[in-house]
Write an enzyme that holds these catalytic residues in place. Structure first.
Site, PDB file in Angstrom:
ATOM      1  N   LYS A   1      -8.864   2.344  -3.036  1.00  0.00           N
ATOM      2  CA  LYS A   1      -9.478   1.604  -1.872  1.00  0.00           C
ATOM      3  C   LYS A   1     -10.729   2.063  -1.239  1.00  0.00           C
ATOM      4  CE  LYS A   1      -7.425   0.720   2.740  1.00  0.00           C
ATOM      5  NZ  LYS A   1      -6.135   1.172   3.778  1.00  0.00           N
ATOM      6  N   GLY A   4      21.350   0.520  36.146  1.00  0.00           N
ATOM      7  CA  GLY A   4      21.504  -1.031  36.599  1.00  0.00           C
ATOM      8  C   GLY A   4      20.292  -1.609  36.762  1.00  0.00           C
ATOM      9  N   GLY A   5      19.113  -1.248  36.439  1.00  0.00           N
ATOM     10  CA  GLY A   5      17.771  -1.739  36.648  1.00  0.00           C
ATOM     11  C   GLY A   5      17.433  -2.632  35.209  1.00  0.00           C
ATOM     12  N   CYS A  11      -5.236  -3.529   1.779  1.00  0.00           N
ATOM     13  CA  CYS A  11      -5.282  -3.581   3.279  1.00  0.00           C
ATOM     14  C   CYS A  11      -6.845  -3.787   3.741  1.00  0.00           C
ATOM     15  CB  CYS A  11      -4.548  -2.352   3.897  1.00  0.00           C
ATOM     16  SG  CYS A  11      -3.965  -2.409   5.344  1.00  0.00           S
ATOM     17  N   ASP A  52      14.806  -2.199  33.051  1.00  0.00           N
ATOM     18  CA  ASP A  52      14.218  -1.465  32.029  1.00  0.00           C
ATOM     19  C   ASP A  52      15.530  -0.765  31.166  1.00  0.00           C
ATOM     20  OD1 ASP A  52      11.553  -1.667  32.788  1.00  0.00           O
ATOM     21  OD2 ASP A  52      11.907  -0.444  34.092  1.00  0.00           O
ATOM     22  N   SER A  53      16.495  -0.346  31.581  1.00  0.00           N
ATOM     23  CA  SER A  53      17.535   0.213  30.808  1.00  0.00           C
ATOM     24  C   SER A  53      18.469  -0.845  30.310  1.00  0.00           C
ATOM     25  CB  SER A  53      18.487   1.348  31.607  1.00  0.00           C
ATOM     26  OG  SER A  53      18.811   0.652  32.880  1.00  0.00           O
ATOM     27  N   TYR A 103     -10.025   4.640  12.663  1.00  0.00           N
ATOM     28  CA  TYR A 103      -9.934   4.210  13.812  1.00  0.00           C
ATOM     29  C   TYR A 103      -8.470   3.800  14.380  1.00  0.00           C
ATOM     30  CZ  TYR A 103      -9.628  -0.408  11.764  1.00  0.00           C
ATOM     31  OH  TYR A 103      -9.287  -1.471  10.950  1.00  0.00           O
ATOM     32  N   LEU A 150      22.195   4.312  31.792  1.00  0.00           N
ATOM     33  CA  LEU A 150      21.899   2.878  32.413  1.00  0.00           C
ATOM     34  C   LEU A 150      21.798   2.921  33.847  1.00  0.00           C
ATOM     35  CD1 LEU A 150      22.225   0.471  30.412  1.00  0.00           C
ATOM     36  CD2 LEU A 150      24.503   0.122  31.177  1.00  0.00           C
ATOM     37  N   GLU A 199       1.066  -1.112   0.079  1.00  0.00           N
ATOM     38  CA  GLU A 199      -0.079  -0.140  -0.006  1.00  0.00           C
ATOM     39  C   GLU A 199       0.892   1.250  -0.066  1.00  0.00           C
ATOM     40  OE1 GLU A 199      -2.265   0.124   3.713  1.00  0.00           O
ATOM     41  OE2 GLU A 199      -3.716   1.344   2.843  1.00  0.00           O
TER      42      GLU A 199
END
Lengths: 585, 585
Positions: free
Chosen positions: A108, A334-335, A144, A337-338, A114, A332, A41
């Site tokens: 199309k 030390g957790g 699509c 997430d990082s 939405y 960074l 597309e």
């Protein structure tokens, strides 16, 4: 009939680059002996082009590229997506290129408006189902959303139009499990239309969206014949026997809402002139699925965790490179997430393109400091340590007269996070590095994050990843290595803490993440009410407290960096809530 | 026929509060002798409710408030806007309340889905024109966009439906000059429909939008009979003589695309039971426009500069108070942008609700430092000075090893701006104050501003005000006072400078603001191409340089605070460009 599905990765706005990509793939498809090659597309503009579509000169540029492209298409039919200005209306169009010109246009019909989609902002809806009459078969073309509509253009092409093959060109955004949803829908559509379905999905990252490829070819009773690779470009070439579909025709078309047009496409040059090289198809690097070996092009489906990890990698890779960055920098802690963010960055860009900075304060533990260093060593990335204690003291001094006599609170915590922002952004400004932020969906939902602090950065890698999934992805990443993976066990096992105050843990403020993520999924993704969520077994007061946090932090999310969408509803274009909003519940 | 137009200020999501507001105004209208009272589009939910409309329990809440409200409407007909769930579809509806119940429903036909509007995301389109047959006249009802459509529901109600009066309930967002646009359109519509037009527009600020009120009543040949006040609530009561319209009927309805429904609304209680108080109408505090004195309710139209200033004030007032803040804090540089921002804040909230902070560095001049103090004194606001020199030194020290040997550049400039962000946000966090940002449209367009620095804050007061207009508004504000106005002459006269480096002025980097603002208007507001803009007489290379800056700073704008929209296209919901975007031109 040999059809090539060009699962390519266009770049939004790069009209010349996208046209060059199409030309290269048309040649490759012709060389592989394909008679027809299909592109995603609006491949010429990239998807979604958003308000570029309001610029007349952008649409004129698309038209010029299409005209030039058409001239290169001989001996093969190419179906190319393009936003097309006709009079004062713009259509999401499929241009059928043959004999060196634009032979047909499909517009199309179903325009999604939405979730992340705004197509009614830009496009007029087409009103005509198109079937191409080739010398040896009929091919329906749609785009699509069209194919998601039951009793829609697909069935009309297959039954009323007699198409043995229906080709759909998509740019379908990824979320976890989307591939299975598509396959189930397409199996039903194929059987209902009594036609082969060639579902071609583009690939690549575009701001918050990732397109996962994974194109699918199904037979006329709904059986899966081929699956393209996930998150990678591929030219998928299949041989289809139209006779297999013909025997199944004869059903009534259940609904016929649109005029049907059957258009002859009679090639001057023999279509499939490249067919001499047919047996060399596999030499094009892709192989050819055929009736004899239908599963020859069946890419293995990734596990859910692998799929999400790959989606994050592609999202980061394309955001960084398409925006012409070459290096990223990550704070960074030390957790976990990082740590996960750094792993994704290395997987996406390579270790040489990633710098990590540890910025410890008086509240950072020995454990997190050494975990940060350990992770960087195991990943083999550039690592720096810039302590923030002196700066923190300087702020407390400068602000002293104004804070004196007041109990320390979130203010002092946020000052630290904002010092770290200033340090990372200074490195970003000086060296041209992109800052990747490390916040997960759970903390962004409830605002357990500092605006202009840890939220600061160009791209938010795990923004749509709930904390419970962060743990799963970290374990998944570690499992990829034979030796112990890059993320230290202590990072995985330590109780989560922002380390912005003494003896702090996330659970001082938040419910356990298992519970929090359930509430977020119910409230954010499924739009459930307080009462409905409480019915899951969560105390009403706790639901109200969490929802109050979610609603009250809309202002932060509005200023957040974009990040990769991996769920059916992310904090981005698919969730548009007012900031000023007194509704609770 | 006496009609009341309730030009009120609802709050998004405050269903109970908005219902209470409606009830109070129904009573006031009845007391003034009105037979019919009209409220703005979706007054019960506030506008725009955005994705609240995806929550089933929100829609259920609207339905409950509407049902309760209907019971209070006797002896007067109230037309109330509400988002209405019917089956699985949601409509932007006008509920006609009479005799204690919901007598009729009109469903908006034309759903705007461009610029700041996303109504096709939420609503199904209605398909029926509604005319109410009252005992003594016919009233057509439609909603906002419906009346902008030529040969649309208005003409159909007036001609095919025989309505002498067409009532339109709007929430029409302000931009400069919008009032004149509306009046010209309505004059044509009234004459074409041969009907009185009662155009009721709500008032108030909602995130980036300001609704300016300024409701209009026009006679059936297009003459203006009444104009509501701008930027203020008002109950506008008018007497209309239906006979004046009847004499003009007989034209053919030029197009009739929708079924027409004429619905009897026959009151149990005599409609206009309050009419005994008719002569006391003026005592309701509003006066009554009548044929005898048609201009009795003609609010004076504000000058363009006054209009924009008032729009900014209302936007700030409502954002602050509807989000339950009571105090704001502003970084005051001694320059004109922060000076104007402080003036607007004081006009909107009062001097007691505004704190200003001067944060001088080594690059701040004596002139700007004293101008900042002088402005604060003249405005009578709380003023503090927190120098950033020590903090700046501390950053240069901590970052020294990484910056050593590199030429100072924008990095060192941004560090200063981000220190100021941290200071303002610390005060915000500690005292619960909202930070107002001070950037204008010109600098936000080209990115001449620091992300997480001066861009940081909850609301961006002059975000949509180009620099040239900033000067005009500053002069306008000063002109309001008899004595010299609050903004020092030296602030108005000094060459603009960010004061983040030695001897810096904006024009080191940017073209003159007169030229820059022309380019921004052409490129951003009118979507013109490089070539079209160069044709205005600007060197092509300069156009390309400026446009490159605009395009290249989309990522900053995506993380910007919301601010008041005053032009036809602001950097907000009405401009949706991809960040990842290779298109240039």
């Amino acid at each position: 009939m040999r059809i090539a599905l060009a699962q390519v990765n266009p770049t939004v706005g790069d009209l010349a680059g996208n046209a060059a990509l199409v030309i290269a793939k048309v040649r490759e498809a012709a060389k592989a002996g394909a008679e027809l090659v299909v592109f995603p597309e609006v491949v010429l503009s990239g998807y979604p082009p958003e308000d570029l579509l309001l610029k007349g000169h952008f649409l004129e540029g698309c038209r010029k590229e299409l005209a030039a492209l058409a001239q290169t298409c001989n001996g093969i039919i190419a179906v190319v997506g393009v936003p097309l200005l006709e009079g004062r209306d713009v259509y999401n169009a499929a241009a059928v290129l043959a004999n060196g010109k634009v032979a047909e246009i499909y517009r199309k019909i179903w325009l999604p408006n939405y979730a992340v989609f705004d197509e009614k902002r830009y496009f007029e809806a087409g009103s005509e189902v198109l079937v191409l009459q080739l010398p040896d078969l009929r091919v329906g073309i749609n785009i699509c959303e069209d194919i998601w509509e039951e009793c829609g253009p697909t069935e009309e092409a297959g039954l009323a139009g007699g198409a043995e093959v229906v080709v759909n060109m998509s740019m379908s955004p990824y979320h976890v499990g989307k591939g299975a949803e598509r396959q189930a829908m397409l199996a039903k559509r194929a059987a209902d239309a009594a036609a082969f379905i060639c579902y071609l999905n583009g690939v690549g990252g575009q701001d918050e969206l990732v397109f996962d490829g994974q194109s699918l070819v199904l037979g006329p009773t709904g059986e899966l014949l081929a699956r393209g690779r996930q998150f990678e470009e591929q030219l998928l070439v299949v041989d289809l026997d139209p006779a297999a579909a013909r025997g199944l025709k004869g059903k009534e078309c259940p609904r016929s809402s649109w005029p049907l047009r059957v258009a002859d496409v009679a090639p001057d040059a023999p279509v499939g002139a490249g067919r001499a090289t047919r047996e060399a198809g596999a030499n094009a690097g892709e192989g050819v699925a055929s009736a004899a070996e239908p599963y020859g092009l069946m890419a293995a489906a990734l596990s859910p965790d692998a799929e999400v990890y790959r989606a994050l990698c592609l999202g980061v890779h394309d955001y960084v490179l398409k925006n012409r960055f070459r290096h990223v920098v990550i704070g960074l802690s030390g957790g976990i997430d990082s740590a996960l963010t750094a792993c994704v960055a290395v997987s996406a860009l390579g270790a040489g393109c990633v710098t990590c900075v540890s910025m410890p304060s008086r509240f950072s533990s020995t454990g997190t400091k050494s975990d940060a260093r350990e992770l960087a060593e195991r990943l083999g990335i550039d690592f720096r340590e810039i302590p923030i204690e002196t700066l923190f003291e300087a702020y407390l001094g400068s602000l002293g007269p104004y804070l004196a006599g007041r109990t320390p609170d979130v203010t002092e915590q946020n000052i630290q996070a904002r010092i770290r922002c200033n340090i990372l952004m200074a490195l970003s400004n000086k060296f041209g590095w992109l800052v990747l932020t490390t916040g997960n969906k759970s903390e962004i939902a409830v605002g357990y994050t500092t605006l202009y602090g840890d939220m600061a950065g160009g791209f938010a890698v795990i923004k749509d990843v709930p904390k419970t999934l962060v743990y799963r992805l970290a374990a998944y990443r570690n499992s990829l290595d034979d030796r112990p993976g890059p993320i230290p066990a202590s990072t995985l096992e330590r109780a989560p803490s922002a380390e912005l105050a003494a003896d702090q843990t996330d659970q001082d403020t938040l419910p356990p993440y298992g519970l929090l993520d359930q509430i977020i999924d119910a409230y954010v993704v499924r739009d459930e009410s307080v009462e409905e969520i409480a019915a899951l077994g969560v105390p009403l007061a706790e639901v109200e407290r969490v929802i109050g946090m979610i609603d009250g932090n809309e202002y932060k999310r509005r200023q957040a960096a974009p990040g990769v969408r991996i769920t059916p509803k992310a904090f981005g274009k698919d969730r548009r809530l007012p900031i000023t909003n007194r509704f609770r519940g």
